[in-house]
Design a protein around this motif. Structure first.
Motif, mmCIF file in Angstrom:
data_model
loop_
_atom_site.group_PDB
_atom_site.id
_atom_site.type_symbol
_atom_site.label_atom_id
_atom_site.label_comp_id
_atom_site.label_asym_id
_atom_site.label_seq_id
_atom_site.Cartn_x
_atom_site.Cartn_y
_atom_site.Cartn_z
ATOM 1 N N GLY A 123 -39.683 -78.735 -10.665
ATOM 2 C CA GLY A 123 -40.555 -77.637 -11.076
ATOM 3 C C GLY A 123 -40.073 -76.872 -12.294
ATOM 4 O O GLY A 123 -40.783 -75.991 -12.799
ATOM 5 N N VAL A 159 -42.346 -76.445 -15.311
ATOM 6 C CA VAL A 159 -43.463 -75.515 -15.079
ATOM 7 C C VAL A 159 -43.012 -74.085 -15.358
ATOM 8 O O VAL A 159 -43.790 -73.264 -15.828
ATOM 9 N N ASN A 201 -45.858 -73.771 -7.665
ATOM 10 C CA ASN A 201 -45.298 -75.117 -7.810
ATOM 11 C C ASN A 201 -45.337 -75.852 -6.478
ATOM 12 O O ASN A 201 -44.844 -75.355 -5.462
ATOM 13 N N GLU A 223 -48.304 -76.293 -10.964
ATOM 14 C CA GLU A 223 -48.268 -77.745 -10.859
ATOM 15 C C GLU A 223 -48.377 -78.118 -9.386
ATOM 16 O O GLU A 223 -47.766 -77.465 -8.524
ATOM 17 N N ASN A 240 -52.074 -88.960 -6.433
ATOM 18 C CA ASN A 240 -50.788 -88.599 -5.833
ATOM 19 C C ASN A 240 -50.606 -89.296 -4.482
ATOM 20 O O ASN A 240 -51.541 -89.364 -3.688
ATOM 21 N N ILE A 256 -54.079 -78.605 -19.439
ATOM 22 C CA ILE A 256 -54.160 -79.257 -18.134
ATOM 23 C C ILE A 256 -53.915 -80.742 -18.335
ATOM 24 O O ILE A 256 -54.444 -81.348 -19.272
ATOM 25 N N ARG A 293 -45.310 -89.217 -11.890
ATOM 26 C CA ARG A 293 -43.897 -88.883 -11.772
ATOM 27 C C ARG A 293 -43.297 -89.550 -10.534
ATOM 28 O O ARG A 293 -43.128 -88.924 -9.478
ATOM 29 N N ARG A 306 -48.614 -85.525 -10.643
ATOM 30 C CA ARG A 306 -48.743 -84.072 -10.629
ATOM 31 C C ARG A 306 -49.805 -83.608 -11.621
ATOM 32 O O ARG A 306 -49.982 -84.207 -12.690
ATOM 33 N N LEU A 307 -50.499 -82.554 -11.245
ATOM 34 C CA LEU A 307 -51.466 -81.901 -12.118
ATOM 35 C C LEU A 307 -50.859 -80.577 -12.569
ATOM 36 O O LEU A 307 -50.617 -79.690 -11.760
ATOM 37 N N ARG A 308 -50.583 -80.476 -13.862
ATOM 38 C CA ARG A 308 -49.946 -79.275 -14.426
ATOM 39 C C ARG A 308 -50.960 -78.563 -15.300
ATOM 40 O O ARG A 308 -51.703 -79.192 -16.048
#
Length: 247
Positions: free
Chosen positions: A21, A24, A97, A126, A132, A179, A184, A239-241
């Motif tokens: 994290g 982020v 996170n 995130e 995922n 976005i 990962r 992951r969606l950040r």
């Protein structure tokens, strides 16, 4: 289905969550004097890092065990459902996170975040995105299909794609600055069984002990070809950040 957490078990087997994290936090860029809400703060590992920036940080999490651990770190934190935030125009930023995918009533979450933020406040986070744990999900679904006595499989997670989540943010009144979906692959030092014991409790808690053992063994065998890589278990995380701002 409800997910229960044991803070020590989480620290023992999922410390990688906070480690991954850190980018982020860079995106959040907390500033001294800012008041920031950590939504789904868990045991407070990242919350402590935000505090060290000089920001005034407040953590909320639905798990009493996690909040107790966060408080032992000297953090201000309380038990609160992320789908029912009780703040109004209080924070310069909301950070999250690896927690939002557990909050499936996304409209309530976003409404609570929007209300919690001051004008022009930012929302940075995130969480699990589209794709995922795809192999793990297939394995779990397959085992339930093979064992009708387990009941109907229901995923406890929300894994949206970029367009879907961006639209949700915009509909709530946020301006989306960034976005991205980020594949990962994540090593599981304790193995896939321990991952399942920790993160799939909401799926297996209605099973008896014998059924749980069957579930763990069969899922592990099913995902082995995809997730055991050169002797190392690797979770197929995506992951969606994002970074958005209240307008």
């Amino acid at each position: 289905m409800s997910q229960t957490w044991n803070a020590q078990q989480y620290i023992n087997h999922a410390s990688f969550v906070a480690e991954y994290g850190l980018p982020v936090l860079d995106l959040l860029n907390p500033q001294p004097g800012e008041r920031i809400l950590d939504l789904g703060c868990g045991d407070g590992a990242l919350t402590s890092r935000i505090k060290s920036s000089g920001a005034e940080i407040y953590g909320v999490d639905s798990s009493a065990s996690m909040i107790k651990t966060a408080q032992t770190r000297g953090l201000a934190a309380e038990v609160m459902n992320g789908e029912d935030l009780q703040f109004n125009n209080e924070f310069d930023a909301v950070f999250s996170n690896a927690a939002l995918h557990w909050m499936t009533n996304i409209d309530h979450v976003l409404a609570g975040v929007f209300k919690s933020l001051k004008a022009n406040g930012r929302f940075v986070g995130e969480f699990g995105g589209e794709g995922n744990i795809a192999a793990l999900l297939r394995g779990m679904e397959t085992v339930f299909a093979l064992h009708p006595e387990f009941g109907k499989f229901k995923s406890p997670w929300y894994f949206p794609g970029v367009n879907q989540y961006q639209q949700k943010l915009q509909n709530m009144g946020f301006k989306v600055h960034y976005i991205e979906l980020i594949p990962r692959p994540t090593p599981l030092k304790s193995g896939v069984r321990e991952w399942l014991k920790l993160f799939a409790v909401g799926i297996t808690n209605q099973l008896n002990r014998e059924q749980q053992d069957t579930f763990l063994s069969e899922v592990e065998n099913l995902v082995r070809p995809d997730l055991l890589i050169e002797g190392q278990w690797v979770a197929d995380y995506v992951r969606l950040r994002f970074a958005a701002q209240k307008t």
